[in-house]
Design a protein around this motif. Structure first.
Motif, PDB file in Angstrom:
ATOM      1  N   TYR A   1      14.021   4.058  -9.765  1.00  9.94           N
ATOM      2  CA  TYR A   1      13.778   2.755 -10.365  1.00  9.94           C
ATOM      3  C   TYR A   1      14.838   2.467 -11.432  1.00  9.94           C
ATOM      4  O   TYR A   1      15.363   3.383 -12.065  1.00  9.94           O
ATOM      5  N   ARG A   2      15.094   1.173 -11.622  1.00  6.28           N
ATOM      6  CA  ARG A   2      16.006   0.746 -12.689  1.00  6.28           C
ATOM      7  C   ARG A   2      15.316  -0.343 -13.505  1.00  6.28           C
ATOM      8  O   ARG A   2      14.803  -1.323 -12.959  1.00  6.28           O
ATOM      9  N   THR A   3      15.340  -0.158 -14.808  1.00  6.31           N
ATOM     10  CA  THR A   3      14.703  -1.107 -15.720  1.00  6.31           C
ATOM     11  C   THR A   3      15.750  -1.912 -16.468  1.00  6.31           C
ATOM     12  O   THR A   3      16.764  -1.364 -16.920  1.00  6.31           O
ATOM     13  N   THR A   4      15.490  -3.208 -16.591  1.00  2.82           N
ATOM     14  CA  THR A   4      16.367  -4.102 -17.344  1.00  2.82           C
ATOM     15  C   THR A   4      15.550  -4.805 -18.420  1.00  2.82           C
ATOM     16  O   THR A   4      14.450  -5.288 -18.157  1.00  2.82           O
ATOM     17  N   PHE A   5      16.099  -4.844 -19.625  1.00  7.60           N
ATOM     18  CA  PHE A   5      15.425  -5.474 -20.754  1.00  7.60           C
ATOM     19  C   PHE A   5      15.969  -6.884 -20.981  1.00  7.60           C
ATOM     20  O   PHE A   5      17.177  -7.127 -20.839  1.00  7.60           O
TER      21      PHE A   5
ATOM     22  N   GLU B   1      12.380  16.319 -18.036  1.00  5.47           N
ATOM     23  CA  GLU B   1      13.051  15.162 -18.645  1.00  5.47           C
ATOM     24  C   GLU B   1      14.309  14.792 -17.853  1.00  5.47           C
ATOM     25  O   GLU B   1      14.571  13.616 -17.610  1.00  5.47           O
ATOM     26  N   LYS B   2      15.065  15.799 -17.435  1.00  5.61           N
ATOM     27  CA  LYS B   2      16.288  15.543 -16.676  1.00  5.61           C
ATOM     28  C   LYS B   2      15.991  14.812 -15.377  1.00  5.61           C
ATOM     29  O   LYS B   2      16.676  13.844 -15.016  1.00  5.61           O
ATOM     30  N   GLU B   3      14.953  15.253 -14.661  1.00  2.00           N
ATOM     31  CA  GLU B   3      14.602  14.637 -13.387  1.00  2.00           C
ATOM     32  C   GLU B   3      14.114  13.216 -13.579  1.00  2.00           C
ATOM     33  O   GLU B   3      14.461  12.305 -12.821  1.00  2.00           O
ATOM     34  N   MET B   4      13.308  13.004 -14.619  1.00  2.00           N
ATOM     35  CA  MET B   4      12.793  11.665 -14.861  1.00  2.00           C
ATOM     36  C   MET B   4      13.918  10.703 -15.226  1.00  2.00           C
ATOM     37  O   MET B   4      13.941   9.558 -14.785  1.00  2.00           O
ATOM     38  N   LYS B   5      14.873  11.166 -16.021  1.00  3.43           N
ATOM     39  CA  LYS B   5      15.999  10.315 -16.408  1.00  3.43           C
ATOM     40  C   LYS B   5      16.859   9.958 -15.196  1.00  3.43           C
ATOM     41  O   LYS B   5      17.463   8.885 -15.156  1.00  3.43           O
ATOM     42  N   LYS B   6      16.915  10.851 -14.229  1.00  5.28           N
ATOM     43  CA  LYS B   6      17.688  10.573 -13.014  1.00  5.28           C
ATOM     44  C   LYS B   6      16.997   9.508 -12.170  1.00  5.28           C
ATOM     45  O   LYS B   6      17.650   8.678 -11.537  1.00  5.28           O
ATOM     46  N   ARG B   7      15.677   9.500 -12.184  1.00  6.71           N
ATOM     47  CA  ARG B   7      14.901   8.639 -11.302  1.00  6.71           C
ATOM     48  C   ARG B   7      14.445   7.333 -11.950  1.00  6.71           C
ATOM     49  O   ARG B   7      14.116   6.382 -11.246  1.00  6.71           O
TER      50      ARG B   7
ATOM     51  N   GLU C   1      13.079  -2.616 -11.178  1.00  8.68           N
ATOM     52  CA  GLU C   1      13.564  -2.797  -9.810  1.00  8.68           C
ATOM     53  C   GLU C   1      13.467  -1.461  -9.069  1.00  8.68           C
ATOM     54  O   GLU C   1      13.914  -0.430  -9.582  1.00  8.68           O
ATOM     55  N   ARG C   2      12.868  -1.480  -7.896  1.00 10.04           N
ATOM     56  CA  ARG C   2      12.811  -0.268  -7.069  1.00 10.04           C
ATOM     57  C   ARG C   2      14.105  -0.175  -6.263  1.00 10.04           C
ATOM     58  O   ARG C   2      14.387  -1.039  -5.433  1.00 10.04           O
ATOM     59  N   LEU C   3      14.891   0.849  -6.539  1.00  7.39           N
ATOM     60  CA  LEU C   3      16.173   1.011  -5.866  1.00  7.39           C
ATOM     61  C   LEU C   3      15.998   1.633  -4.486  1.00  7.39           C
ATOM     62  O   LEU C   3      16.589   1.190  -3.505  1.00  7.39           O
ATOM     63  N   LYS C   4      15.210   2.675  -4.441  1.00  6.00           N
ATOM     64  CA  LYS C   4      14.802   3.338  -3.201  1.00  6.00           C
ATOM     65  C   LYS C   4      13.592   4.187  -3.559  1.00  6.00           C
ATOM     66  O   LYS C   4      13.164   4.215  -4.709  1.00  6.00           O
TER      67      LYS C   4
ATOM     68  N   TYR D   1       0.830  -1.216   0.000  1.00  8.53           N
ATOM     69  CA  TYR D   1       0.000   0.000   0.000  1.00  8.53           C
ATOM     70  C   TYR D   1       0.864   1.264   0.000  1.00  8.53           C
ATOM     71  O   TYR D   1       0.513   2.269  -0.638  1.00  8.53           O
ATOM     72  N   HIS D   2       1.988   1.240   0.683  1.00  7.13           N
ATOM     73  CA  HIS D   2       2.919   2.370   0.611  1.00  7.13           C
ATOM     74  C   HIS D   2       3.375   2.582  -0.838  1.00  7.13           C
ATOM     75  O   HIS D   2       3.396   3.717  -1.341  1.00  7.13           O
ATOM     76  N   HIS D   3       3.739   1.482  -1.491  1.00  8.55           N
ATOM     77  CA  HIS D   3       4.215   1.570  -2.871  1.00  8.55           C
ATOM     78  C   HIS D   3       3.098   2.028  -3.812  1.00  8.55           C
ATOM     79  O   HIS D   3       3.332   2.847  -4.715  1.00  8.55           O
ATOM     80  N   LEU D   4       1.889   1.527  -3.603  1.00  9.25           N
ATOM     81  CA  LEU D   4       0.751   1.921  -4.429  1.00  9.25           C
ATOM     82  C   LEU D   4       0.522   3.426  -4.357  1.00  9.25           C
ATOM     83  O   LEU D   4       0.309   4.090  -5.391  1.00  9.25           O
ATOM     84  N   CYS D   5       0.582   3.978  -3.170  1.00  2.00           N
ATOM     85  CA  CYS D   5       0.381   5.422  -3.007  1.00  2.00           C
ATOM     86  C   CYS D   5       1.515   6.220  -3.648  1.00  2.00           C
ATOM     87  O   CYS D   5       1.283   7.275  -4.255  1.00  2.00           O
ATOM     88  N   ASP D   6       2.736   5.706  -3.558  1.00  2.00           N
ATOM     89  CA  ASP D   6       3.851   6.365  -4.230  1.00  2.00           C
ATOM     90  C   ASP D   6       3.631   6.387  -5.740  1.00  2.00           C
ATOM     91  O   ASP D   6       3.881   7.405  -6.404  1.00  2.00           O
ATOM     92  N   MET D   7       3.174   5.274  -6.304  1.00  2.00           N
ATOM     93  CA  MET D   7       2.919   5.238  -7.748  1.00  2.00           C
ATOM     94  C   MET D   7       1.833   6.228  -8.153  1.00  2.00           C
ATOM     95  O   MET D   7       1.907   6.844  -9.222  1.00  2.00           O
ATOM     96  N   MET D   8       0.828   6.385  -7.308  1.00  2.00           N
ATOM     97  CA  MET D   8      -0.251   7.324  -7.601  1.00  2.00           C
ATOM     98  C   MET D   8       0.276   8.753  -7.687  1.00  2.00           C
ATOM     99  O   MET D   8      -0.030   9.486  -8.635  1.00  2.00           O
ATOM    100  N   VAL D   9       1.100   9.153  -6.714  1.00  4.00           N
ATOM    101  CA  VAL D   9       1.607  10.527  -6.744  1.00  4.00           C
ATOM    102  C   VAL D   9       2.663  10.697  -7.835  1.00  4.00           C
ATOM    103  O   VAL D   9       2.801  11.791  -8.401  1.00  4.00           O
TER     104      VAL D   9
END
Length: 300
Positions: free
Chosen positions: A240-244, A88-94, A233-236, A70-78
């Motif tokens: 997030y880090r995505t792997t293909f 774009e810069k901030e999103m690429k960092k995160r 993968e949720r780093l913190k 539920y903590h994670h769900l609320c984070d995804m919502m915001v």
């Protein structure tokens, strides 16, 4: 009425979206208290799903997973709201990619891509991938009931050359792109629950036989597109880090539903590794008792 709801709600969403991340997640904590503690949003569904797929976990373990979910769900919502104004810069960092060169390699081989994922980790910021590739981006989605919010979501995605399309538009649009020689990268969230009477394939998912969507695989074979899985993968918090992982560069070399089964196995691996990041409010196993009525009629 739809316009009135939009005009009232939009300023509130915009104000949330411009909050610095520290305050944004403080707001998420308040939402968590309301959704989990006060209203218990779909809590019975979440607990039922967890007990079903993790019969060997004790009550304390299930409670820990539930609260973390539920903590994670609320984070995804915001974070979805933050998409309205995030740079774009901030999103690429995160939202980073561990091996985006795999997508670029397939692109350089002049192949379009079916990108498969599950309701796991975070998929809200995946469209930043478009800044790393040449292909035009499409994502299959369910149209929102409010047409004004629907347009807003489409505008947010279009910032990075990513376009939302509904299921019935998918094949005509992708066939048209192929005929023009355009490369496309096409996102499918493929762990939804199809209607049992129309499902072509049933397979065990987390140990339970359920109907499975096969549309992504069928389109890949029809239009000769590579199939790639992306895991998040949720780093913190907020990172997030995505792997293909390429499932099939030449999909017609695979037996029917083999690619879909490979996808499901990778989703299971993610869930078993960190179950709190799966969307447990989703009624994924609601047709589990209908296999004898529908599934046994199919060749599986």
């Amino acid at each position: 009425m739809q316009l009135l709801v939009y005009l009232i709600t939009y300023p509130f969403l915009w104000l949330i979206s411009i909050l610095p991340f520290r305050l944004l997640y403080a707001f998420s904590d308040v939402v968590y208290l309301l959704i989990y503690r006060v209203f218990g949003y779909r809590k019975k569904v979440v607990i039922s799903n967890l007990k079903l797929v993790f019969p060997n976990k004790n009550d304390d373990e299930l409670k820990r997973i539930t609260k973390a979910f539920y903590h994670h769900l609320c984070d995804m919502m915001v974070e979805a709201i933050k998409s309205m104004t995030i740079s774009e810069k901030e999103m690429k960092k995160r939202f980073t990619f561990s091996n985006v060169e795999e997508i670029q390699r397939i692109e350089n081989n002049n192949k379009s891509i079916i990108l498969m994922c599950a309701h796991y980790g975070s998929w809200e910021w995946i469209f930043i991938l478009q800044t790393y590739v040449k292909s035009k981006g499409y994502a299959v989605y369910k149209r929102l009931a409010n047409k004004y919010f629907d347009r807003l979501v489409k505008r947010i995605r279009a910032r990075y050359n990513s376009h939302l399309i509904v299921t019935k538009e998918t094949i005509p649009i992708l066939k048209s792109s192929k005929s023009k020689g355009e490369l496309t990268i096409n996102g499918f969230v493929s762990d939804q629950t199809p209607k049992p009477q129309t499902a072509f394939h049933w397979q065990e998912f987390m140990g339970i036989k359920v109907p499975v969507h096969t549309g992504a695989e069928m389109i890949a074979k029809k239009l000769d597109m590579a199939v790639v899985f992306f895991g998040v993968e949720r780093l913190k918090r907020g990172y997030y880090r995505t792997t293909f992982k390429t499932l099939a560069e030449n999909p017609n070399d695979f037996k029917d539903y083999e690619i879909t089964d490979l996808f499901l196995k990778l989703v299971e691996d993610q869930i078993n590794e960190a179950p709190e990041y799966y969307l447990w409010t989703h009624k994924r196993w609601k047709h589990k008792d209908l296999y004898e009525e529908y599934g046994h009629k199919l060749k599986t």
